[in-house]
Write a protein that holds these residues in place. Structure first.
Motif, short mmCIF file in Angstrom:
data_model
loop_
_atom_site.label_atom_id
_atom_site.label_comp_id
_atom_site.label_asym_id
_atom_site.label_seq_id
_atom_site.Cartn_x
_atom_site.Cartn_y
_atom_site.Cartn_z
N UNK A 1 0.81 -1.22 0.00
CA UNK A 1 0.00 0.00 0.00
C UNK A 1 0.84 1.27 0.00
N UNK A 2 0.56 2.13 -0.97
CA UNK A 2 1.21 3.44 -1.06
C UNK A 2 0.19 4.57 -0.91
N UNK A 3 -1.03 4.30 -1.37
CA UNK A 3 -2.08 5.31 -1.33
C UNK A 3 -3.41 4.66 -0.95
N UNK A 4 -4.27 5.46 -0.33
CA UNK A 4 -5.62 5.00 0.00
C UNK A 4 -6.62 5.97 -0.61
N UNK A 5 -7.53 5.45 -1.41
CA UNK A 5 -8.59 6.28 -1.97
C UNK A 5 -9.93 5.78 -1.44
N UNK A 6 -10.88 6.68 -1.36
CA UNK A 6 -12.25 6.33 -1.00
C UNK A 6 -13.13 6.55 -2.22
N UNK A 7 -14.01 5.61 -2.48
CA UNK A 7 -14.84 5.68 -3.69
C UNK A 7 -16.31 5.51 -3.32
N UNK A 8 -17.11 6.52 -3.62
CA UNK A 8 -18.56 6.37 -3.51
C UNK A 8 -19.00 5.49 -4.67
N UNK A 9 -19.71 4.42 -4.36
CA UNK A 9 -20.04 3.44 -5.38
C UNK A 9 -21.50 3.02 -5.32
N UNK A 10 -21.96 2.47 -6.44
CA UNK A 10 -23.29 1.91 -6.57
C UNK A 10 -23.11 0.66 -7.43
N UNK B 1 -23.14 13.64 -7.06
CA UNK B 1 -24.44 13.41 -7.68
C UNK B 1 -24.46 12.13 -8.52
N UNK B 2 -23.31 11.50 -8.68
CA UNK B 2 -23.23 10.27 -9.46
C UNK B 2 -22.05 9.43 -9.02
N UNK B 3 -21.98 8.23 -9.55
CA UNK B 3 -20.91 7.31 -9.17
C UNK B 3 -20.21 6.77 -10.42
N UNK B 4 -18.96 6.32 -10.28
CA UNK B 4 -18.13 6.43 -9.07
C UNK B 4 -17.69 7.86 -8.83
N UNK B 5 -17.43 8.18 -7.57
CA UNK B 5 -16.85 9.47 -7.19
C UNK B 5 -15.66 9.14 -6.30
N UNK B 6 -14.48 9.54 -6.73
CA UNK B 6 -13.24 9.14 -6.08
C UNK B 6 -12.71 10.27 -5.21
#
Length: 238
Positions: free
Chosen positions: A114-123, A208-213
């Motif tokens: 692991x070098x980076x952590x991203x959060x993703x809003x998903x559907x 307002x939509x996915x994915x959103x990173x």
């Protein structure tokens, strides 16, 4: 973590984050009253980088207002001297705080190196969300850990909202997410879960939509990004 304890911890962290951003009580009370007329819930208020204005973090995103709450400003504000979008710059630390408060409720796909952590809003019904998920090995091999947060695009009364609760409440939430992304049915399971809170959090970021990173910097990128392009942005610290 016990689901009830998770909810309490999340609320405590959010309250702490709001306390750090809060402007004087008199200004906050006026603003909350005025914004309530627009059906906006005020989450936090802070001094704006522009003299005479407050920045207001709401359930529907960031707005600006005069200190007496009389004037409401919607839209992008640019700092021409420093060549930055003020809305983005001010939202980043707020987003970082709120995402941190939700970290115990994510579904994580961890990179071995692991070098980076991203959060993703998903559907799970979103085509580009499925594309991103199908390329999970590419992200992980690039050293990117992916943490999913829930954002049912159809809202809180949709079938997807119910499905996402089943996913988060499953004993194997990752396995349930994998099945849902493949278009398979997920076994019903209910519990105290963060789906509603995460959806509302996404709305407060302007999603307002996915994915959103969400990058570690707090920058929000709407839409799908291939692993190579995303890695370049992460390496640049954007």
């Amino acid at each position: 973590m016990n689901k009830f304890l998770f909810a309490l911890c999340s609320l405590g962290l959010i309250a702490s984050a709001h306390a750090q951003l809060k402007a004087p009580d008199a200004d906050y009370a006026k603003v909350r009253q005025q914004f309530g007329q627009l059906n906006l819930t005020v989450n936090a208020v802070a001094e704006s980088p522009m003299d005479g204005l407050l920045q207001v973090f709401t359930n529907k995103g960031l707005f600006f207002t005069s200190k007496d709450g009389q004037y409401f400003i919607e839209g992008n504000i640019y700092d021409l001297t420093n060549k930055v979008l003020v809305n983005d710059e001010q939202m980043r630390p707020y987003i970082q705080q709120q995402v941190e408060a939700q970290k115990s409720g994510v579904i994580e796909y961890k990179a071995a190196d692991e070098k980076y952590v991203i959060n993703v809003f998903t559907d799970p019904t979103c085509g580009y969300c499925r594309k991103l998920h199908n390329e999970m090995k590419d992200y992980n091999n690039a050293g990117i850990t992916v943490r999913y947060m829930a954002f049912p695009r159809g809202g809180l009364g949709s079938e997807t909202y119910l499905q996402m609760q089943h996913i988060w409440c499953s004993k194997d939430s990752r396995g349930a997410m994998d099945k849902a992304k493949d278009g398979d049915n997920v076994k019903p399971a209910m519990c105290t879960n963060p789906v509603k809170a995460q959806y509302e959090l996404g709305q407060s970021f302007g999603v307002s939509g996915t994915p959103a990173i969400i990058l570690p910097s707090g920058r929000l990128i709407p839409g799908y990004q291939p692993a190579k392009a995303l890695l370049s942005q992460l390496q640049a610290g954007s």
